[in-house]
Motif scaffolding. Sequence first.
Motif, mmCIF file in Angstrom:
data_model
loop_
_atom_site.group_PDB
_atom_site.id
_atom_site.type_symbol
_atom_site.label_atom_id
_atom_site.label_comp_id
_atom_site.label_asym_id
_atom_site.label_seq_id
_atom_site.Cartn_x
_atom_site.Cartn_y
_atom_site.Cartn_z
ATOM 1 N N LEU A 79 -10.823 22.159 103.316
ATOM 2 C CA LEU A 79 -11.189 20.844 102.814
ATOM 3 C C LEU A 79 -12.698 20.743 102.579
ATOM 4 O O LEU A 79 -13.148 20.186 101.568
ATOM 5 C CB LEU A 79 -10.735 19.758 103.796
ATOM 6 C CG LEU A 79 -10.872 18.315 103.331
ATOM 7 C CD1 LEU A 79 -10.038 18.070 102.080
ATOM 8 C CD2 LEU A 79 -10.426 17.378 104.426
ATOM 9 N N VAL A 80 -13.483 21.319 103.496
ATOM 10 C CA VAL A 80 -14.950 21.323 103.341
ATOM 11 C C VAL A 80 -15.333 22.118 102.097
ATOM 12 O O VAL A 80 -16.172 21.674 101.302
ATOM 13 C CB VAL A 80 -15.639 21.887 104.603
ATOM 14 C CG1 VAL A 80 -17.111 22.160 104.348
ATOM 15 C CG2 VAL A 80 -15.474 20.936 105.772
ATOM 16 N N GLU A 122 -13.542 22.673 99.386
ATOM 17 C CA GLU A 122 -13.172 21.896 98.198
ATOM 18 C C GLU A 122 -14.157 20.755 97.945
ATOM 19 O O GLU A 122 -14.549 20.496 96.805
ATOM 20 C CB GLU A 122 -11.764 21.321 98.362
ATOM 21 C CG GLU A 122 -10.664 22.355 98.347
ATOM 22 C CD GLU A 122 -9.310 21.783 98.752
ATOM 23 O OE1 GLU A 122 -9.232 20.576 99.085
ATOM 24 O OE2 GLU A 122 -8.335 22.551 98.743
ATOM 25 N N THR A 123 -14.554 20.081 99.009
ATOM 26 C CA THR A 123 -15.468 18.945 98.879
ATOM 27 C C THR A 123 -16.847 19.404 98.418
ATOM 28 O O THR A 123 -17.482 18.747 97.583
ATOM 29 C CB THR A 123 -15.571 18.179 100.209
ATOM 30 O OG1 THR A 123 -14.261 17.830 100.641
ATOM 31 C CG2 THR A 123 -16.399 16.923 100.065
ATOM 32 N N GLU A 167 -16.539 19.948 94.759
ATOM 33 C CA GLU A 167 -16.464 18.676 94.034
ATOM 34 C C GLU A 167 -17.818 18.010 93.901
ATOM 35 O O GLU A 167 -18.182 17.508 92.845
ATOM 36 C CB GLU A 167 -15.530 17.709 94.761
ATOM 37 C CG GLU A 167 -14.063 17.996 94.614
ATOM 38 C CD GLU A 167 -13.205 17.078 95.479
ATOM 39 O OE1 GLU A 167 -13.686 15.993 95.870
ATOM 40 O OE2 GLU A 167 -12.064 17.456 95.764
ATOM 41 N N VAL A 168 -18.557 17.985 95.017
ATOM 42 C CA VAL A 168 -19.860 17.325 95.030
ATOM 43 C C VAL A 168 -20.895 18.161 94.288
ATOM 44 O O VAL A 168 -21.870 17.629 93.760
ATOM 45 C CB VAL A 168 -20.305 17.048 96.499
ATOM 46 C CG1 VAL A 168 -21.717 16.528 96.574
ATOM 47 C CG2 VAL A 168 -19.347 16.080 97.155
ATOM 48 N N VAL A 221 -21.999 15.465 100.875
ATOM 49 C CA VAL A 221 -20.767 16.163 101.242
ATOM 50 C C VAL A 221 -20.097 15.446 102.412
ATOM 51 O O VAL A 221 -18.882 15.215 102.410
ATOM 52 C CB VAL A 221 -21.058 17.645 101.606
ATOM 53 C CG1 VAL A 221 -19.806 18.330 102.126
ATOM 54 C CG2 VAL A 221 -21.619 18.388 100.404
ATOM 55 N N ALA A 241 -18.351 12.173 101.341
ATOM 56 C CA ALA A 241 -17.089 12.429 100.649
ATOM 57 C C ALA A 241 -16.027 12.916 101.638
ATOM 58 O O ALA A 241 -14.858 12.546 101.549
ATOM 59 C CB ALA A 241 -17.298 13.450 99.544
ATOM 60 N N LEU A 242 -16.439 13.734 102.587
ATOM 61 C CA LEU A 242 -15.511 14.278 103.577
ATOM 62 C C LEU A 242 -14.955 13.203 104.507
ATOM 63 O O LEU A 242 -13.771 13.224 104.837
ATOM 64 C CB LEU A 242 -16.226 15.326 104.444
ATOM 65 C CG LEU A 242 -16.020 16.779 104.085
ATOM 66 C CD1 LEU A 242 -16.847 17.655 104.995
ATOM 67 C CD2 LEU A 242 -14.582 17.195 104.115
ATOM 68 N N LYS A 268 -12.007 11.588 103.058
ATOM 69 C CA LYS A 268 -10.839 12.461 102.961
ATOM 70 C C LYS A 268 -10.188 12.727 104.317
ATOM 71 O O LYS A 268 -8.972 12.813 104.416
ATOM 72 C CB LYS A 268 -11.221 13.801 102.338
ATOM 73 C CG LYS A 268 -11.532 13.728 100.875
ATOM 74 C CD LYS A 268 -11.854 15.105 100.361
ATOM 75 C CE LYS A 268 -12.189 15.077 98.886
ATOM 76 N NZ LYS A 268 -12.477 16.412 98.377
#
Length: 150
Positions: free
Chosen positions: A105-106, A108-109, A112-113, A124, A127-128, A131
Amino acid sequence: MTLEERIDSDLKDAMRAKDAVKLSVLRMLKSALKYSAIEKVGVDGKLDDSEATQVIRKQVKQRQDSIESFEKGGRAELAEKERAELAILGAYLPQAMAPDELAKLVRETITEVGATSKAQMGAVMKALQAKVAGRADGKSLSQEVQRQLS
């Protein structure tokens, strides 16, 4: 059943079972939830489950800090009492994320960022937090983000 309703129900069960430790912890938790509700919404307000989870996390963090302090001070009996309280509180938190799931997940984030350095860690983390929704604590999130950004 909301989290607060579940806590109320468990509080009544602890009274019937004469479980002093659980009763004490749940009363403290109920009080903390009420104070938080008054602070955020007003006297007649109620917290939703995500806000209640934040209050429980805060209580868990306090217990963890106390355990650490008691162990440094050589007070094993008090640290053990705090561990028992921590176990009771832990039952009200959502299932924690597995380390590999968190790492994915980290990753992917970060993508994305568009973060490339530790200077962008704040974006980051923000955004995390959305999620993860309470399934991981801030400390483990921060460590994983730092590890992947270095």
